[in-house]
Each structure stands twice: as C-alpha cells, then as structure tokens.
Design an enzyme around this catalytic site. Structure first.
Site, PDB file in Angstrom:
ATOM      1  N   ASP A   9     -10.590   4.886   4.064  1.00 50.91           N
ATOM      2  CA  ASP A   9     -10.071   3.517   4.023  1.00 50.91           C
ATOM      3  C   ASP A   9      -8.552   3.585   4.117  1.00 50.91           C
ATOM      4  O   ASP A   9      -7.881   4.115   3.227  1.00 50.91           O
ATOM      5  CB  ASP A   9     -10.506   2.856   2.708  1.00 50.91           C
ATOM      6  CG  ASP A   9     -10.153   1.379   2.632  1.00 50.91           C
ATOM      7  OD1 ASP A   9      -9.539   0.867   3.586  1.00 50.91           O
ATOM      8  OD2 ASP A   9     -10.486   0.738   1.616  1.00 50.91           O
ATOM      9  N   ASP A 105     -10.132  -0.736   9.857  1.00 55.89           N
ATOM     10  CA  ASP A 105      -9.402   0.265   9.070  1.00 55.89           C
ATOM     11  C   ASP A 105     -10.294   1.081   8.126  1.00 55.89           C
ATOM     12  O   ASP A 105      -9.784   1.764   7.244  1.00 55.89           O
ATOM     13  CB  ASP A 105      -8.286  -0.407   8.265  1.00 55.89           C
ATOM     14  CG  ASP A 105      -8.805  -1.443   7.282  1.00 55.89           C
ATOM     15  OD1 ASP A 105      -9.959  -1.866   7.425  1.00 55.89           O
ATOM     16  OD2 ASP A 105      -8.035  -1.832   6.370  1.00 55.89           O
ATOM     17  N   GLU A 106     -11.596   1.025   8.305  1.00 56.08           N
ATOM     18  CA  GLU A 106     -12.514   1.783   7.446  1.00 56.08           C
ATOM     19  C   GLU A 106     -13.610   2.434   8.286  1.00 56.08           C
ATOM     20  O   GLU A 106     -14.109   1.825   9.230  1.00 56.08           O
ATOM     21  CB  GLU A 106     -13.193   0.878   6.419  1.00 56.08           C
ATOM     22  CG  GLU A 106     -12.284   0.177   5.448  1.00 56.08           C
ATOM     23  CD  GLU A 106     -13.068  -0.714   4.500  1.00 56.08           C
ATOM     24  OE1 GLU A 106     -13.945  -0.200   3.774  1.00 56.08           O
ATOM     25  OE2 GLU A 106     -12.819  -1.934   4.495  1.00 56.08           O
TER      26      GLU A 106
END
Length: 399
Positions: A9, A105-106
């Site tokens: 993350d 973003d993960e």
C-alpha cells in the site's frame, strides 16, 4: 503449507507523487485537492505532516484549512498517478506473476513460490520497499500474512514505510484488540450495528456466535466473522488473468450549473469522450449507457438505456446519454453534476448484428477509426492534445 501473501500500500500516494515535482513542499503540510473554483474543493490525499494536523481525505478544503491554516495545496494529475502505478506494479512483477492490483496504489502479491529465490515473506516485502524507494522515490507499507485479508490489514497496521507480519500464531494478539472499525469490509453503519450488540473489537466479533452475527447482518455477517478468524482462502489473481472491468464511467461537478441543452451537450460530449477512450484502452465495448444526474439540491436520479449493438465511440455514447436525459429530465432545470457510465461490457471483437442501413455501418466504422487515431495522438502528446471542438473553450470546468 501456508500461502505467503503480501499487500503493498503506497503511503499518501497522490501527495507523494506530487512532492516529486514540488520538493519545496516536502517539509510543509501539503495536500492534493480539486479546484475550489470548479466546486471540486475536496482533499484527495495529504502528506504525513498534514495528517498530524488532523487533515483527512474527502473533507472539504475549507474544513482542512480550519485545522491547518498553512496547508499547501496542489492540483491532481491522474495520468501521472496511473503512470507511477504501472511502474510500481512492474517492480512487483519482478518477484512474482501473481500480482492483483486492488486500486491505483494497492496490490496483493502471492510470493509463496518466490521464497526460494528471494527469501522469506518479510525479506521480499522489505526488498520491494527498498526498491520502490530507490527507483521511484516513493514509500509503501507492506503486510505479510497467510491470507489476503490479514495481509491488507497488516499494511494498514503500521505506516509509513514499514512491514508488518501477521501469522497464525500472532494474529489474535495483533488484530483482535483493534476497534471493530479497523476490520476490513466493516464500514461505519456495520460497526454501529455491531456496537449495539456489544461487539466493539475484532476479537469480540471473532468470538461471537456466527449465526447471531448473520442474523444481525445477513450473509455479510458470516463473511466478516470468518475474516476475523483468519478464514479466507481467496486466491491472488495472476496479473495477466485479472477480471475484466464491469463498467467504465466518468463524472464531474461543474464549475457552474448546466442551464440549457447546449450546456448539457457540451458536458455529455466531454464525459463520453473520456468513457469511450477508456473502453478502447481496455479493448471493450458497451451494450448500455447509464446516466446519473445531480441537481443543485444534491438530489440524484439514475437512468440507463441499452444499445442495439455494443459501441466504444463518443458519438454513440453521447447520443444515447442525451436521449436518456431528454426522456428523464426537464432540459431547463439546472444540473450540478453528471456521470456517464458504459455498462454491460463485452470484448471489442465480439460479433454484432449489422444494421439494415449500410450507411450506419460505414459511419460507425469510420467513427471508430477516427477516435483510435485520436488515441494515438493523445498517447504521444498527452490527453489534452486533441479534443472535440464543442468542448474547447468551455466555461463549465471540463479541463
């Protein structure tokens, strides 16, 4: 043998990417925010310094500045975030092909078969963190566990730039004392409901009677009860076998209310252009179009219409959206926000029935060729390099 799952993350992703271009803001409270002039003044991301002032994502800029008067704000650049997201996932793919992005973003990684090459789960996570920091100048937090849910919760447990390992032996000590709101998939309404029955921590949920939790929350109650007990066998999808998207949409709150058909057509053309381009980038077409309309009182209506043949060109999507609006909206009534979504998607090569009118087939084919040429220009010179004439110079905020 247990699986070894990582969840990576990125830390304050939008803000961190922007700071690469604004290094002078590194030691100041800073946030990424939409344009207040265009009525988009919402905090999208913040750095760690702003976070310490209590600035949170999704609050308005004026609320954030009440907490932090010196907050520095920069506009978002979504193409830049997608670019960095691709580079980050390319780094993950050096360690395993079992990479499943969860958002821009993960990502989850299954590194079970990678340990002989790269070491333990913790060692792989630490190597990835160091690599991303060295090559891209960004930091991430990683969770390592035997299932996807606990790996995700591990990446949330300690931030920024940290690795947390959650095992079968320690998950009760680490996770069970946490507030029930920290449980993945437990939102505010679910947490409030559980609180009413005296369930305030993840451990209390795990130890509660499963049938009782299901009686309170339905099937979802059984799911989160299993998750709290570490019972999750969901696989990480291979990067080249990710599930196809089910819909593609674009919406915006306008700088001013749309007041008449000309305004609405300009907005619909601009939004439909983006939707059509995204469909083509995914090599997909849509069998339907959905329109969501929000008025100045924040009331929303949603309508949809099916197409005779699947499409991924602007004119067809825009014409269908306009048809929906004309049927369901008084054209003189003001519109604050519009969202246009392509639904019922299929592969772009799926066979379709030909129109009885040959000209329609020719026009559709020509339209697609023109828009694919526009795609090529945008890839080379940027998304603003070419636009539909009716959108250029608009004053409604379609930048």
């Amino acid at each position: 043998m247990d699986r070894v799952i990582l969840h990576c993350d990125m830390n304050g992703f939008f803000a961190s990417v922007e700071l690469l271009d604004y290094p002078q803001l590194k030691d100041k409270p800073m946030a990424v925010c939409g344009s207040p002039e265009n009525r988009h003044g919402i905090i999208l991301a913040k750095n760690e310094i702003a976070k310490k002032y209590g600035v949170v994502t999704a609050e308005t800029l004026w609320q954030a500045r009440k907490k932090c008067p010196d907050l520095q704000v920069v506009p978002p650049h979504h193409d830049k975030y997608k670019h960095y997201s691709r580079m980050i996932n390319d780094i993950y793919l050096r360690f395993t092909d079992m990479v499943e992005p969860f958002s821009v973003d993960e990502s989850w990684l299954d590194v079970t078969a990678s340990r002989q090459l790269f070491g333990t789960g913790r060692e792989i996570a630490d190597t990835i963190r160091q690599t991303v920091k060295k090559e891209l100048g960004l930091t991430l937090s990683a969770g390592v566990s035997f299932n996807k849910i606990f790996a995700k919760m591990g990446s949330d447990y300690k931030k920024p730039d940290a690795t947390t390992v959650i095992t079968r032996e320690n998950f009760m000590n680490i996770l069970w004392p946490l507030d029930i709101r920290e449980m993945f998939f437990v939102g505010k309404a679910t947490a409030d409901k559980l609180n009413e029955y005296g369930i305030r921590t993840i451990g209390e949920l795990a130890l509660a009677d499963r049938q009782m939790v299901m009686a309170m929350l339905g099937r979802q109650g059984g799911v989160i009860h299993d998750y709290a007990n570490g019972l999750d066998t969901t696989p990480v999808l291979r990067f080249d076998q990710l599930e196809k998207v089910k819909s593609i949409g674009n919406g915006t709150t306008f700088r001013r209310n749309l007041q008449e058909e000309k305004d609405i057509r300009t907005a619909v053309t601009g939004l439909s252009d983006t939707v059509a381009a995204r469909l083509r980038s995914h090599k997909m077409k849509a069998f339907g179009v959905k329109v969501d309309i929000k008025d100045p009182d924040l009331k929303v209506i949603s309508r949809q219409q099916q197409l005779d043949n699947p499409a991924n060109i602007t004119d067809i999507i825009a014409d269908t959206a306009m048809s929906i609006i004309r049927k369901s909206w008084k054209m003189r009534d003001p519109i604050r926000m519009l969202t246009i979504t392509a639904i019922n998607l299929c592969d772009e090569n799926q066979a379709q029935q030909l129109s009885l009118f040959a000209d329609e087939n020719v026009l559709a084919e020509k339209g697609e060729k023109v828009e694919r040429a526009m795609d090529d220009i945008r890839k080379k010179f940027g998304t603003d390099a070419i636009k539909f004439g009716s959108v250029i110079g608009n004053d409604i905020g379609l930048d």
